[in-house]
Design a protein around this motif. Structure first.
Motif, PDB file in Angstrom:
ATOM      1  N   VAL A  65      18.076  62.656 -21.357  1.00 32.65           N
ATOM      2  CA  VAL A  65      19.033  61.735 -22.090  1.00 32.65           C
ATOM      3  C   VAL A  65      17.961  61.026 -23.190  1.00 32.65           C
ATOM      4  N   VAL A  66      16.761  61.018 -22.947  1.00 36.60           N
ATOM      5  CA  VAL A  66      15.730  60.272 -23.906  1.00 36.60           C
ATOM      6  C   VAL A  66      15.248  61.345 -24.748  1.00 36.60           C
ATOM      7  N   GLY A  74      23.924  84.603 -18.648  1.00 37.30           N
ATOM      8  CA  GLY A  74      23.278  84.476 -19.885  1.00 37.30           C
ATOM      9  C   GLY A  74      23.581  83.010 -20.190  1.00 37.30           C
ATOM     10  N   GLY A  75      22.746  82.327 -21.177  1.00 34.76           N
ATOM     11  CA  GLY A  75      23.028  81.054 -21.451  1.00 34.76           C
ATOM     12  C   GLY A  75      21.864  80.132 -20.785  1.00 34.76           C
ATOM     13  N   ARG A  76      21.835  79.070 -21.805  1.00 35.24           N
ATOM     14  CA  ARG A  76      20.306  78.215 -21.523  1.00 35.24           C
ATOM     15  C   ARG A  76      20.823  77.136 -20.542  1.00 35.24           C
ATOM     16  N   LEU A  77      19.682  76.965 -19.879  1.00 34.11           N
ATOM     17  CA  LEU A  77      19.619  75.663 -18.816  1.00 34.11           C
ATOM     18  C   LEU A  77      18.850  74.599 -19.107  1.00 34.11           C
ATOM     19  N   GLU A  78      19.210  73.499 -19.171  1.00 38.99           N
ATOM     20  CA  GLU A  78      18.510  72.281 -19.463  1.00 38.99           C
ATOM     21  C   GLU A  78      17.233  72.082 -18.395  1.00 38.99           C
ATOM     22  N   PRO A  79      16.270  71.662 -18.649  1.00 43.63           N
ATOM     23  CA  PRO A  79      15.104  71.482 -17.577  1.00 43.63           C
ATOM     24  C   PRO A  79      15.401  70.910 -16.380  1.00 43.63           C
ATOM     25  N   TYR A  80      16.239  69.709 -16.303  1.00 42.62           N
ATOM     26  CA  TYR A  80      16.474  69.174 -15.104  1.00 42.62           C
ATOM     27  C   TYR A  80      17.495  70.091 -14.540  1.00 42.62           C
ATOM     28  N   GLU A  81      18.336  70.981 -15.047  1.00 41.44           N
ATOM     29  CA  GLU A  81      18.991  71.876 -14.411  1.00 41.44           C
ATOM     30  C   GLU A  81      18.460  73.057 -13.572  1.00 41.44           C
ATOM     31  N   LEU A 135      28.532  58.533 -27.145  1.00 38.96           N
ATOM     32  CA  LEU A 135      29.044  57.693 -26.276  1.00 38.96           C
ATOM     33  C   LEU A 135      30.672  57.541 -26.870  1.00 38.96           C
ATOM     34  N   SER A 136      30.960  57.393 -28.154  1.00 41.32           N
ATOM     35  CA  SER A 136      32.209  57.310 -28.611  1.00 41.32           C
ATOM     36  C   SER A 136      32.903  58.602 -28.545  1.00 41.32           C
ATOM     37  N   GLN A 137      32.095  59.992 -28.571  1.00 37.19           N
ATOM     38  CA  GLN A 137      32.800  61.153 -28.484  1.00 37.19           C
ATOM     39  C   GLN A 137      33.040  61.201 -27.037  1.00 37.19           C
ATOM     40  N   ALA A 138      32.369  60.865 -26.051  1.00 39.40           N
ATOM     41  CA  ALA A 138      32.434  60.970 -24.547  1.00 39.40           C
ATOM     42  C   ALA A 138      33.912  60.178 -24.161  1.00 39.40           C
ATOM     43  N   LYS A 139      33.945  58.841 -24.784  1.00 40.95           N
ATOM     44  CA  LYS A 139      34.953  58.130 -24.451  1.00 40.95           C
ATOM     45  C   LYS A 139      36.167  58.553 -24.954  1.00 40.95           C
ATOM     46  N   GLY A 140      36.105  59.419 -25.945  1.00 37.82           N
ATOM     47  CA  GLY A 140      37.410  60.175 -26.532  1.00 37.82           C
ATOM     48  C   GLY A 140      37.820  61.267 -25.673  1.00 37.82           C
ATOM     49  N   PHE A 141      36.737  61.967 -25.207  1.00 40.69           N
ATOM     50  CA  PHE A 141      37.234  63.096 -24.242  1.00 40.69           C
ATOM     51  C   PHE A 141      37.673  62.560 -22.903  1.00 40.69           C
ATOM     52  N   GLU A 142      36.974  61.407 -22.282  1.00 37.39           N
ATOM     53  CA  GLU A 142      37.497  60.700 -21.398  1.00 37.39           C
ATOM     54  C   GLU A 142      38.894  60.156 -21.403  1.00 37.39           C
ATOM     55  N   LEU A 143      39.388  59.620 -22.640  1.00 38.93           N
ATOM     56  CA  LEU A 143      40.817  59.297 -22.917  1.00 38.93           C
ATOM     57  C   LEU A 143      41.592  60.583 -22.906  1.00 38.93           C
ATOM     58  N   TYR A 144      41.220  61.652 -23.338  1.00 36.47           N
ATOM     59  CA  TYR A 144      42.037  62.948 -23.198  1.00 36.47           C
ATOM     60  C   TYR A 144      42.137  63.374 -21.772  1.00 36.47           C
ATOM     61  N   GLY A 176      26.733  70.205 -26.947  1.00 37.78           N
ATOM     62  CA  GLY A 176      25.811  70.338 -26.210  1.00 37.78           C
ATOM     63  C   GLY A 176      25.357  69.406 -25.098  1.00 37.78           C
ATOM     64  N   ALA A 177      26.397  68.402 -24.635  1.00 40.74           N
ATOM     65  CA  ALA A 177      26.170  67.545 -23.612  1.00 40.74           C
ATOM     66  C   ALA A 177      26.631  68.079 -22.250  1.00 40.74           C
ATOM     67  N   THR A 178      25.816  67.936 -21.147  1.00 37.36           N
ATOM     68  CA  THR A 178      26.141  68.412 -19.910  1.00 37.36           C
ATOM     69  C   THR A 178      27.074  67.266 -19.232  1.00 37.36           C
ATOM     70  N   PRO A 179      27.797  67.573 -18.110  1.00 38.76           N
ATOM     71  CA  PRO A 179      28.374  66.455 -17.506  1.00 38.76           C
ATOM     72  C   PRO A 179      27.718  65.490 -16.944  1.00 38.76           C
ATOM     73  N   GLY A 180      26.493  65.959 -16.275  1.00 36.31           N
ATOM     74  CA  GLY A 180      25.455  64.830 -15.843  1.00 36.31           C
ATOM     75  C   GLY A 180      24.790  63.973 -16.933  1.00 36.31           C
ATOM     76  N   GLU A 181      24.608  64.443 -17.862  1.00 35.86           N
ATOM     77  CA  GLU A 181      23.910  63.701 -19.250  1.00 35.86           C
ATOM     78  C   GLU A 181      25.220  62.632 -19.678  1.00 35.86           C
ATOM     79  N   ILE A 182      26.343  63.058 -19.562  1.00 33.90           N
ATOM     80  CA  ILE A 182      27.422  62.296 -20.273  1.00 33.90           C
ATOM     81  C   ILE A 182      27.644  61.061 -19.201  1.00 33.90           C
TER      82      ILE A 182
END
Length: 604
Positions: free
Chosen positions: A408-409, A362-369, A480-489, A311-317
């Motif tokens: 993000v808030v 189809g699909g949901r957009l975040e308000p900022y998108e 953040l921990s999940q994002a860093k793990g994905f960055e490592l991948y 549920g996290a977009t690239p911009g949010e990450i």
């Protein structure tokens, strides 16, 4: 001698006479004082009651009245760190000849200035004035050389611009005089008339040039002025204002330790991310869990994650990673929207591109998108990079950044806008620095200028670590921990370890994340090699331009695209600011071309 030569000689003698008579008078910068009678009565308390009766000759040089400069402090020749202090009271001025005797008193730079007269009234004849005042600080008790209580006074100082004539001074004390002396001249060593009889000393001098001192000394037996001392004040210099001694060093050192301790406490309490205590980094508690929250201590281990946080977009990450919504986060969002089928990107050249709006899948957009798409196209199906540079699109970038912060808030990754959170310590730090400077200024006169340094150090420390106040919540730290793990991948994945998803083009899907992680080049090269070997063919239908099979060109195109998007949106903002301030020279001359001021507006 001929009559002509005799007449010429007489004319020359007349001119010489006028020259001699006129030049000295013209050289004076102040009306002369033709009579100067001073009477001083000394009390046992060390007060000198002064009366000055004098005549100023405004017939020689017209003027509004006299001015008198009285020193409030004087350097101690034996101790350069201290000044003698003189205190004046009961000042009054009158004129026995009827001249205007208004007085304007002003203290500045250790001088009490008395300006007598009215600026609108000019004097052109001699005028008489009487000035009276009391002053303390002129008596040196038990002088180390004479052994006497000395009244030692420059009755006329070297700052006088007038020339004096017919000077008399009378000094009367509470006991019989032991000695009296008078001196004048450039170095104040030439004797002048001085007589002592009983309790009174008289002094006289026929004439005194401008800027020349006259000194009178009256010596009384030691103890004549019981309890009288000369007041002194610490002289403020750069050296003694910041004097380091046992007292100032101890206080300043303690203050610095307190400032450092306070900074450490603030950092521990307010400038560390929160984490879920007792949970593996990257996990969030279930509804049944009662997870405790506390500040993060040290770095947490990073475990490879094969997918971005759910549920996290690239911009949010990107915003979560560095706590800042920057240009690359907005550009990655545009690419992600293209990958998901909301638009198509056409690359024409190195710095030019076109965005084509597509029917929304189809699909949901975040308000900022959703807001970003509206800001980019504004009812049109196609937008070129040239159009996006115009003032009409000035708010695209700031709106997108603000939307990312709000997102993000709302997801609970931050308690508040990170930018706002950072401003709090910046403002407090600036106030602390200002307070430290003010404290230094106020205490410098007492030699305690160092004590303001700890407060200023505390302020500088707050500003220096203000970025740490962009702290993440426990949920934010887990993501953040999940994002860093994905960055490592993405940083370490090889073709043998890639996790392909059926029906998903992981190259395009993960490319926007690779952009915010700064590994887009590596990710692109990896799939270009896979395509060249016939192992995997990525779907880049969202992009019209360089073929992925030509890895270098595709990477270059992606880099150019990212730069061009940021540059276009930034250029639009600058153009909007220029138009809002008028954008013209402001010259007229009854011609066109624009004027000062201006503004703008419209629909979007």
């Amino acid at each position: 001698m001929t009559k002509q030569r005799a007449g010429l000689l007489a004319l020359m003698l007349a001119l010489a006479t006028v020259w001699v008579a006129v030049i000295p008078a013209a050289a004076d910068d102040s009306a002369p004082i033709t009579r100067y009678d001073v009477d001083v009565n000394l009390t046992r308390e060390g007060v000198a009651e002064v009366t000055i009766d004098f005549t100023m000759d405004f017939a020689a040089l017209e003027g509004r009245g006299p001015y008198i400069l009285l020193p409030l402090e004087q350097e101690d020749g034996a101790n350069p760190d201290e000044n003698y202090v003189f205190t004046y009271s009961d000042i009054s001025v009158s004129s026995t000849s009827g001249a205007n005797a208004e007085v304007y008193a002003e203290e500045s730079n250790g001088i009490l200035s008395l300006r007598i007269g009215n600026e609108n009234i000019w004097n052109r004849t001699p005028e008489d004035y009487v000035v009276t005042y009391d002053v303390t600080g002129l008596i040196a008790p038990d002088h180390p050389e004479s052994g006497l209580d000395e009244f030692n006074w420059d009755v006329i100082g070297r700052a006088w611009e007038s020339r004096f004539s017919d000077i008399t001074v009378t000094v009367t004390g509470p006991a019989e005089l032991a000695d009296a002396a008078c001196f004048y001249g450039p170095d104040v060593t030439t004797p002048c008339t001085a007589q002592a009889e009983g309790t009174t000393a008289t002094y006289a001098l026929d004439a005194l040039p401008p800027k020349t001192t006259m000194q009178v000394v009256a010596g009384f037996p030691a103890g004549t002025f019981p309890g009288v001392t000369q007041e002194k004040a610490r002289r403020v210099t750069l050296a003694n204002a910041f004097e380091l001694n046992a007292a100032t060093g101890a206080v300043t050192g303690a203050g610095l330790l307190a400032a450092i301790a306070a900074l450490v406490a603030v950092r521990r309490r307010h400038a560390r991310d929160e984490v879920y205590l007792g949970l593996t980094p990257g996990l969030t508690p279930t509804a049944a869990d009662q997870a405790r929250v506390g500040p993060r201590a040290g770095k947490f281990p990073v475990t490879v994650q094969f997918h971005p946080p759910k549920g996290a977009t690239p911009g949010e990450i990107g915003t979560l990673m560095d706590t800042t919504a920057d240009n690359i986060d907005v550009s990655a969002t545009i690419v992600d929207l293209a990958v998901r089928g909301y638009l198509r990107i056409h690359s024409q050249s190195k710095n030019e591109f076109t965005l084509e709006a597509l029917n929304r899948p189809g699909g949901r957009l975040e308000p900022y998108e959703d807001a970003l798409l509206r800001d980019l196209f504004q009812g049109r199906a196609v937008r070129t990079s040239q159009e996006l540079r115009k003032a009409k699109f000035a708010e695209v970038l700031p709106h997108a950044r603000a939307g990312l912060y709000n997102s993000v808030v709302q997801k609970g990754w931050f308690k508040g806008n990170p930018t706002t959170a950072q401003m709090v310590p910046v403002v407090l730090g600036a106030l602390a620095i200002g307070g430290g400077l003010l404290l230094t200024f106020m205490a410098a006169g007492f030699g305690w200028g160092l004590i303001g340094i700890p407060l200023a150090v505390f302020g500088l420390g707050l500003i220096a670590m203000s970025g740490k106040f962009r702290k993440r919540t426990a949920t934010g730290s887990a993501y953040l921990s999940q994002a860093k793990g994905f960055e490592l991948y993405l940083r370490t994945a090889e073709k043998e370890t890639l996790q392909f998803e059926e029906g998903q083009d992981i190259f395009s899907k993960y490319l926007p994340y690779a952009m915010v992680f700064g590994v887009a080049d590596r990710w692109t090269k990896l799939f270009a090699d896979l395509g060249a070997q016939g192992i995997y063919q990525a779907d880049t239908s969202w992009y019209v331009g360089a073929d992925l099979l030509h890895g270098y060109y595709f990477m270059s195109a992606m880099n150019n695209l990212t730069h061009s998007m940021s540059e276009a949106m930034q250029a639009a903002r600058m153009d909007g600011m220029s138009q809002a301030t008028g954008g013209s020279s402001g010259f007229s001359g009854f011609s066109g071309g624009g004027g000062f001021g201006g503004g703008g507006g419209g629909s979007w």
